[in-house]
Write a protein that holds these residues in place. Structure first.
Motif, mmCIF file in Angstrom:
data_model
loop_
_atom_site.group_PDB
_atom_site.id
_atom_site.type_symbol
_atom_site.label_atom_id
_atom_site.label_comp_id
_atom_site.label_asym_id
_atom_site.label_seq_id
_atom_site.Cartn_x
_atom_site.Cartn_y
_atom_site.Cartn_z
ATOM 1 N N ARG A 1 0.844 -1.165 0.182
ATOM 2 C CA ARG A 1 -0.106 -0.098 0.071
ATOM 3 C C ARG A 1 0.895 1.271 0.002
ATOM 4 N N ILE A 2 1.881 1.036 0.741
ATOM 5 C CA ILE A 2 2.900 2.279 0.725
ATOM 6 C C ILE A 2 3.515 2.737 -0.602
ATOM 7 N N ASP A 3 3.992 1.640 -1.327
ATOM 8 C CA ASP A 3 4.508 1.726 -2.628
ATOM 9 C C ASP A 3 3.408 2.187 -3.734
ATOM 10 N N ARG B 1 6.529 3.185 12.107
ATOM 11 C CA ARG B 1 6.308 1.901 11.653
ATOM 12 C C ARG B 1 6.400 2.055 10.009
ATOM 13 N N VAL B 2 5.781 3.337 9.592
ATOM 14 C CA VAL B 2 5.886 3.536 7.932
ATOM 15 C C VAL B 2 7.373 3.960 7.718
ATOM 16 N N ARG B 3 8.209 4.824 8.547
ATOM 17 C CA ARG B 3 9.594 5.007 8.623
ATOM 18 C C ARG B 3 10.487 3.612 8.283
ATOM 19 N N ARG B 4 10.215 2.829 9.208
ATOM 20 C CA ARG B 4 10.934 1.480 9.083
ATOM 21 C C ARG B 4 10.488 0.809 7.907
ATOM 22 N N LEU B 5 9.342 0.704 7.276
ATOM 23 C CA LEU B 5 9.240 -0.118 6.069
ATOM 24 C C LEU B 5 9.804 0.875 4.812
ATOM 25 N N MET B 6 9.705 1.887 4.986
ATOM 26 C CA MET B 6 10.330 2.829 3.651
ATOM 27 C C MET B 6 11.803 2.550 3.666
ATOM 28 N N LEU B 7 12.341 2.446 4.767
ATOM 29 C CA LEU B 7 13.870 2.230 4.877
ATOM 30 C C LEU B 7 14.123 0.886 3.989
#
Length: 278
Positions: free
Chosen positions: A43-45, A74-80
């Motif tokens: 979903r972020i992508d 959590r979003v920041r961790r997944l973006m990394l």
């Protein structure tokens, strides 16, 4: 030569051809993911492709609901993990890996109108049913032709170097090679190859989305026309499908900006013009 996705090639040979570890041929990386992270990453992508200026705070706000809030951390961790960041200007963008030199951006104001004048590259995240992979592609800027690509389950430098060497051996030497400032591309292992072949190195300004716009458009096309229409069970399935798609993209997909030529046609015709003018 048989393509990497050909059914007659063994698993070991397919992995060797695309620079993919055999273990990750059947599964994507874990990277200590938690429950629900894979779906959230997808979903972020999708949201990031539409709004690349969004940072972790904006993405978390867009993805959250009163019933299911999503934290910024959590979003920041997944973006990394996904290797994406907000493209909006922000403080601290000049911070770089001190051991890796960063090269100036050489394309500003440059007319790019012939094959092998400028090549560009980037890495993107590819979602799968039970994990994810990373994909690198090397493109000829003027003709949009994808010269080489590789899959990996880790963000190491090796698969980037292998894709670079394949493109150089198949298509010769570009005048300029443009990348972002990712550590894979600023590494000695990667830049030393370009220096050995006497290629001028160009790097985007940090957070400058449009400095490598045609690669970004390639990712958008790939994901909306192929990746998001399927659910890949394994690296083997993804590898085969990418082989099919990149072949179609180079040989069949016409570009309005290329006078309705395909990338293969634009590249070969461009080389013929250079040869005639020499």
């Amino acid at each position: 030569m048989i393509a990497a996705g050909h059914p007659e090639i063994s698993v070991e040979r397919r992995c060797q051809l695309v620079g993919l570890p055999k273990a990750s041929y059947y599964r994507g990386p874990a990277n200590h993911l938690r429950s629900g992270d894979l779906e959230l990453m997808r979903r972020i992508d999708e949201l990031y492709l539409e709004h690349p200026w969004m940072g972790s705070r904006s993405l978390a706000g867009q993805l959250s609901t009163p019933e299911a809030p999503i934290g910024r951390d959590r979003v920041r961790r997944l973006m990394l993990i996904m290797r994406i960041e907000s493209l909006a200007p922000k403080p601290g963008t000049s911070k770089r890996q001190p051991k890796h030199p960063v090269y100036p951006y050489l394309l500003r104001g440059l007319t790019i109108d012939r094959p092998n004048q400028v090549w560009a590259t980037d890495i993107t995240y590819i979602p799968m049913q039970k994990g994810f992979m990373y994909l690198i592609a090397i493109m000829d800027w003027a003709t949009r032709k994808v010269l080489s690509w590789r899959l990996s389950n880790t963000l190491d430098t090796r698969f980037c170097v292998e894709a670079l060497k394949e493109a150089l051996l198949k298509y010769g030497v570009p005048e300029i090679f443009n990348t972002d400032q990712g550590c894979q591309f600023t590494s000695e292992a990667f830049t030393s190859v370009l220096k050995t072949w006497n290629v001028r190195i160009s790097m985007d300004g940090k957070g400058r989305f449009r400095d490598n716009i045609f690669i970004e458009r390639l990712w958008r096309t790939l994901k909306y026309e192929r990746i998001y229409l399927k659910v890949y069970e394994s690296g083997a399935e993804l590898l085969k499908d990418l082989q099919t798609w990149f072949t179609w993209y180079n040989e069949k997909r016409q570009h309005t900006s290329l006078d309705r030529l395909t990338p293969d046609e634009a590249y070969s015709q461009g080389l013929e013009k250079l040869k005639a003018a020499a």
